[in-house]
Structure formats: C-alpha cells, structure tokens
Design an enzyme around this catalytic site. Structure first.
Site, PDB file in Angstrom:
ATOM      1  CG  HIS B 138      -1.909   0.972   1.415  1.00 56.99           C
ATOM      2  ND1 HIS B 138      -1.669   2.253   1.852  1.00 56.99           N
ATOM      3  CD2 HIS B 138      -3.246   0.893   1.199  1.00 56.99           C
ATOM      4  CE1 HIS B 138      -2.820   2.918   1.899  1.00 56.99           C
ATOM      5  NE2 HIS B 138      -3.791   2.121   1.502  1.00 56.99           N
ATOM      6  CG  ASP B 215       0.371  -2.539   6.080  1.00 51.96           C
ATOM      7  OD1 ASP B 215      -0.614  -2.712   6.825  1.00 51.96           O
ATOM      8  OD2 ASP B 215       0.333  -1.844   5.047  1.00 51.96           O
ATOM      9  CD  GLN B 218      -7.057  -4.483   3.861  1.00 52.30           C
ATOM     10  OE1 GLN B 218      -7.992  -5.204   4.181  1.00 52.30           O
ATOM     11  NE2 GLN B 218      -7.229  -3.213   3.525  1.00 52.30           N
ATOM     12  CE  LYS B 241      -7.407  -0.252   6.110  1.00 48.01           C
ATOM     13  NZ  LYS B 241      -8.084   0.207   4.902  1.00 48.01           N
ATOM     14  CB  CYS B 379      -3.714   3.326  -1.560  1.00 46.91           C
ATOM     15  SG  CYS B 379      -4.922   4.590  -1.204  1.00 46.91           S
TER      16      CYS B 379
HETATM   17  C1  LIG Z   1      -2.506  -2.883   3.430  1.00 48.76           C
HETATM   18  C2  LIG Z   1      -2.834  -1.523   3.962  1.00 48.76           C
HETATM   19  N1  LIG Z   1      -1.889  -0.819   4.570  1.00 48.76           N
HETATM   20  C3  LIG Z   1      -2.136   0.404   5.074  1.00 48.76           C
HETATM   21  C4  LIG Z   1      -3.361   0.988   4.974  1.00 48.76           C
HETATM   22  C5  LIG Z   1      -3.566   2.359   5.529  1.00 48.76           C
HETATM   23  O1  LIG Z   1      -4.434   2.347   6.591  1.00 48.76           O
HETATM   24  P1  LIG Z   1      -4.966   3.702   7.226  1.00 48.76           P
HETATM   25  O2  LIG Z   1      -5.483   4.519   6.087  1.00 48.76           O
HETATM   26  O3  LIG Z   1      -6.040   3.264   8.151  1.00 48.76           O
HETATM   27  O4  LIG Z   1      -3.829   4.351   7.914  1.00 48.76           O
HETATM   28  C6  LIG Z   1      -4.380   0.293   4.346  1.00 48.76           C
HETATM   29  C7  LIG Z   1      -5.727   0.887   4.224  1.00 48.76           C
HETATM   30  O5  LIG Z   1      -6.220   1.263   3.213  1.00 48.76           O
HETATM   31  C8  LIG Z   1      -4.110  -0.987   3.819  1.00 48.76           C
HETATM   32  O6  LIG Z   1      -5.057  -1.680   3.194  1.00 48.76           O
END
Ligand SMILES: Cc1ncc(COP(=O)(O)O)c(C=O)c1O
Lengths: 154, 421
Positions: B138, B215, B218, B241, B379
């Site tokens: 991401h 990370d 998900q 999430k 993203c």
């Molecule tokens: C794999 C992953 N990493 C990071 C994020 C970023 O999360 P947040 O926007 O809650 O900080 C997301 C969310 O879209 C994600 O799916």
C-alpha cells in the site's frame, strides 16, 4: 421501473457508450501547436489534448489517453464540438458544459450552444463522476494556456 | 444424580456453535439501510468495515457518561476514562499476543504507525543502508520509506511478485543483504488479497540482521495474529478495518526496540520532566503518545476486539473463506471477468477487471444496485502497473457478508454487461 436504473440509462446513453468505444479524433493531429496532459489520480484516467490553433481559431483537436467511459466519451464529444471555435468560445462552452454536468445550470437544462454535448446531462445525478466528464475540458484549457504541468482533478 | 456442568459439556459433540450470519447482521445497524432504493450490499470492507452497535455504544457511553482527559485529572471521570482507555490497551495486547502492554502504542492508524517507525527507528539509517519492501505494498508502506531514504541516503529495494500476485520468495531472499537494515512488508495485500508467509520472511530477515515491520491493516480482521509467533519487530494496524472506529490504530513494537528509539512527537503525556535545560521522556508506551489521544476511539477499538473475540477469529476466517471460494467460483463462470490476484493463500478479497469496461463504470453501475465496492488503484499504483491495468474493481468480505450478497454482486455485474452490450 426502478429510478436507480433510469439514472443509469440517462448516464450511459447509446451515444455515450458509442463514443467511449469508438472515440473520435483519437490521436495527435498533424501540426498540433498546443497540448497538455490531464490526470485524475482517483481513478487513474489520463488524457492528452492536442490543438492546432491558427489565427485565433481551433482548426484541429485530438486526444489520447485511457479512462472510463464517461471521460473517454466526454473527450471525444469535446473534440467534435471545438472545431472552428475561438479559444474564448471554447471557454464559454466549457462553462456551460460544467454547469450542466454539475447540475448548476439555470433551470437544470442544457444551454442550446452545447448541442450533442447535452447527452452527458445524466452525469449530474452522479456527483462522483463529474470529474470524469470535465477532465478533458480542464486539460483543453491548460493546452490553450500552454501549461507544462499536467492538470490534476484533485 | 447431579451431573457437573463440565461433564455435561463433555457429552455434547465437540462442534463449535454454528456461525449465524443472519443473527450477526442484526448487530450492525447500518446493514438495515437501503441505497438507491436497494438493500445495501456492503463489499468495501477492505477500505473500512462497518461497526457493530457495541462499538457505537461504547464511544457514545464514553462521551455521555465519563468524558474526561486521561492520565491527568485526579477526579472521578478522569480516572474512569483512563481505566477504560488503558483496558483497551490490554485487550489489544491479548488480541495480538504481545508479551507486554508497554509494547502497544496507540496511534491514528496504520499510516501513522509506519510513519512513526520511519521517523524514529529510521534515525539509525545511514547512507548506503537498504530498506526492503515488496511490490504489493500500500502507498502507506512505500512513501514513508521513500521519504526516509531521501533524509538518510538509504536505498529502497523492492521484492517482485509473480503473475498470481504472490511474493517471489527467491527474489526476496536474494535482495536481503549485509546492508539491509529494515524489511517492511504487508501481511495481507489490500489490492490482491495475497497472504504473505510473514513468519518465514521474518526469519530470513533476522538471519541477515534486519528488523521487520509488518503492515497488518488487512490481516487483523481476517486471521489470528500472534506477534510473538511471527517474531516481527513491529506490527501496524488500523481500528477502522477491524470493526472499530476511525482515527485509532496500533503500533506494536518489541519493547527493547521501542526503548532504544527516540520519541517522534513532542508534547504532553510523553514527558517525565520538562525544564528549559533538559527534558526527560516518559516510559513506554507513553513516550510515543504525545498529546491527548483519541480516547473514544481507543475505547471503541477495545469494544470491537471484544466483539470479534466473542465470535472467534477462526470462525470468522472460515466464514470468509467460504465466501471467497464461492465468489471465486462464480467469477470463473462469468465471461469477460478476469481476476487480479490469484494467490494460493488469500484473504477475503476479490479484485477483478471486466473486459472492455473501466472499473469506474463498473463501480457506478454496481452502486445503483446497492452494491458497494471499491474501484480504483486501491492506493497500490505499483500493483496496478505490474498487472497492466489502470484500476480494478474490488469486492472485499467481512464477517457479516453472505452468499446471497455475492449473488447480488454477480447479478449487478450482469447489468454491467447489459449497459455496455
Ligand atoms: C494494506 C494496507 N496498509 C495500510 C493501509 C492504511 O491504513 P490507514 O489509512 O487506516 O492508515 C491500508 C488501508 O487502506 C491498507 O489496506
């Protein structure tokens, strides 16, 4: 009939689907003397608009790029509408077009000058798609002003 | 004769309670609403999940009954608020099986957790050092490292993925070298659904002396995470999430690492003593929690974890596996639909493109049928580029989704074909 489905039919009219499938004036016209790039970072739509402006008249318009049906059809219809217009007329047309698709046109109707562009009136029921419909036009304006930086809808 | 209750239980067949989706759906008020005159079919859970009433109520109760700042007041409300907020930290600790509660830092979300590590841990990076990420990250697990590379002179290396959207383990291992200081990988890809073999990656990285940030944005809603079993050094996730509120998330870090790291934001709560000559910092985790935090959010996240724990993540995962298998089979029967992301190990994400129709047009048509999906690059622009598509449509599942909703998705996809016939 379901009103949500009617909205869809208004949005994806036959002419819109047709122009998205077989865009007119796709490519760079010979002797183009203005161009600009546009980008919608939300959906990844990209468009490059080319113009040949001679003696204050838009003689030729073309575009390249890839995008959704609405942005492609809008770009295609725009190229047809601009031929023979002055830059000032093009700007005025954009103002009318933008008012139409964003639902701010007086009385909600299409200005007569819009002609075939009025087929995109259905966009006003889809606020998230207004940027798709106006991307090519923002890019046109950048091309008229010879802006080197790509236009972004965000 | 009186039978002890534990004996009675032993007489029951050893089968867990059936996962009753119909009943669970009643816990989520929003699922009763309609959009465009259609029942809502919410399949955008990877973007954010819906919240059970227990979470909404926990936040409301804090504001209605014991709203106060924490760690400061000596008065009753402040003590209650502090106790609730810190109890949420304990729940998070148990949820990811951290060894100590001090290892749980509350942040704004995954993005902030990663930025914290980049800003603080990143200070030890030197020119020529390397940070290894994967090609399925991401943007929030790419850009903070690019910024760190600019500041430090370190180099970003990217382990490629294969055509199914799986990390190339051989390449990953090849890219680990004597200069690798940090590995940052996702546990589950938000754009593809691929599950990475994190424990294996951590072992490889550690063998090369590199620390590992995972990370988990998900992953935590879909699989049981045990940070000690993974042996990762940092683990980041977002509350929203995981059926919790927005604006709250977690950075887990091994205590020894966090202890050695400099603070990243200065302010109230993160200090022990301040004078103009010298300031000393608070203990973990408060050293990394400057300022008034998202108190209601933290409490809400605790309630979300209680909710998920009561169901059992294993049962949730089994239910979502069933949905994914069903949706994948239906996708295979749908002409003109191409799946993007076909890893052998996947969490509940179905990413796809429709021949000749842009993902945005698909998204608009699905929306009018009440089906909420995400269309775009998620993203993860490098992933889109890897698969040569500008965008995909992504349906992502949660514990409250049903096979009937998968059917609604495919019925709406049939409409797409009609419109673009
Ligand atoms: C794999 C992953 N990493 C990071 C994020 C970023 O999360 P947040 O926007 O809650 O900080 C997301 C969310 O879209 C994600 O799916």
């Amino acid at each position: 009939m379901n009103p949500a489905t009617d909205d869809l039919r208004d949005l994806y009219q036959e002419m819109v689907v047709d122009h998205s499938r077989r865009p007119r004036n796709f490519g760079r016209p010979a002797d183009a003397n203005h161009h600009a790039e546009g980008y919608n970072p939300l959906c990844g739509d990209r468009v490059t608009v080319y113009l040949r402006v001679v003696d204050g008249v838009i003689e030729a318009v073309g575009f390249e790029g890839s995008g959704c049906a609405i942005s492609t059809a809008s770009a295609s219809l725009m190229t047809e509408a601009l031929k023979g217009k002055t830059p000032a007329e093009a700007e005025a047309l954009f103002a009318d077009f933008r008012a139409l698709v964003s639902g701010t046109a007086p009385g909600g109707g299409a200005a007569a000058a819009l002609g075939k562009l009025a087929v995109l009136a259905g966009v006003q029921e889809f606020p998230a798609r207004v940027k798709c419909a106006t991307l090519a036009w923002h890019t046109l304006r950048a091309a008229l002003h010879d802006e080197a930086e790509p236009v972004s809808t965000e | 004769m009186k039978i002890a209750s534990n004996e009675l239980q032993a007489l029951q067949p050893a089968r867990p309670l059936a996962f009753d989706v119909g009943r669970l759906r009643g816990d989520f008020p929003i699922l009763a609403r309609r959009v465009h005159g259609q029942p809502l079919v919410y399949l955008d859970n990877a973007a954010t999940s819906q919240k059970p009433r227990a979470v909404v109520d926990a936040e409301a109760r804090y504001y209605a009954e014991y709203n106060a700042n924490i760690h400061r007041g000596l008065h009753c409300l402040s003590e209650e608020a502090t106790a609730a907020y810190e109890a949420a930290r304990d729940r998070v600790q148990r949820f990811v099986n951290a060894a100590r509660r001090e290892e749980i830092v509350f942040v704004r979300g995954t993005t902030e957790a990663i930025n914290l590590v980049a800003a603080s841990y990143g200070q030890r990076l030197r020119p020529g050092d390397e940070i290894l990420i994967s090609a399925m990250e991401h943007h929030s697990n790419i850009v903070p490292w690019q910024l760190l590379c600019e500041r430090s002179g370190a180099r970003l290396c990217v382990a490629p993925i294969d055509d199914a959207g799986q990390l190339r383990l051989d390449e990953f291992e090849r890219l680990l070298g004597p200069r690798t200081r940090l590995v940052a990988v996702t546990h589950v890809s938000n754009a593809l659904g691929s599950i990475n073999p994190v424990a294996e990656l951590v072992a490889l990285a550690h063998a090369h002396g590199a620390a590992v940030l995972v990370d988990g944005a998900q992953a935590v809603p879909h699989l049981k995470v045990d940070v000690q079993a993974l042996d990762c050094d940092f683990y980041a996730f977002s509350g929203h999430k995981l059926y919790g509120p927005t604006g709250v998330g977690v950075l887990y870090g091994k205590a020894a690492l966090l202890d050695a790291m400099p603070p990243w934001q200065g302010g109230g709560d993160m200090i022990r003593q301040v004078s103009f000559a010298r300031t000393t910092y608070n203990d973990l985790p408060y050293k990394f929690e400057a300022g008034t935090p998202n108190i209601a959010g933290g409490i809400g996240l605790g309630a979300a974890i209680d909710y998920v724990d009561a169901l059992g993540l294993d049962a949730v995962a089994a239910h979502e596996r069933d949905l994914l298998a069903y949706a994948t089979a239906r996708a295979a029967d749908t002409p003109g639909l191409r799946l993007i992301g076909t890893a052998a190990a996947k969490a509940g994400i179905l990413s796809f493109v429709v021949d000749g129709v842009h993902a945005h047009d698909v998204g608009t048509i699905l929306d009018r049928a009440g089906v909420a999906v995400r269309s775009g690059h998620h993203c993860a622009m490098p992933v889109m580029e890897r698969f040569g598509v500008p965008a995909t449509v992504r349906a992502s599942f949660a514990l409250y989704n049903t096979r009937a909703e998968v059917d609604a998705l495919f019925a709406a996809l049939a409409r797409v074909r009609e419109v673009f016939a």
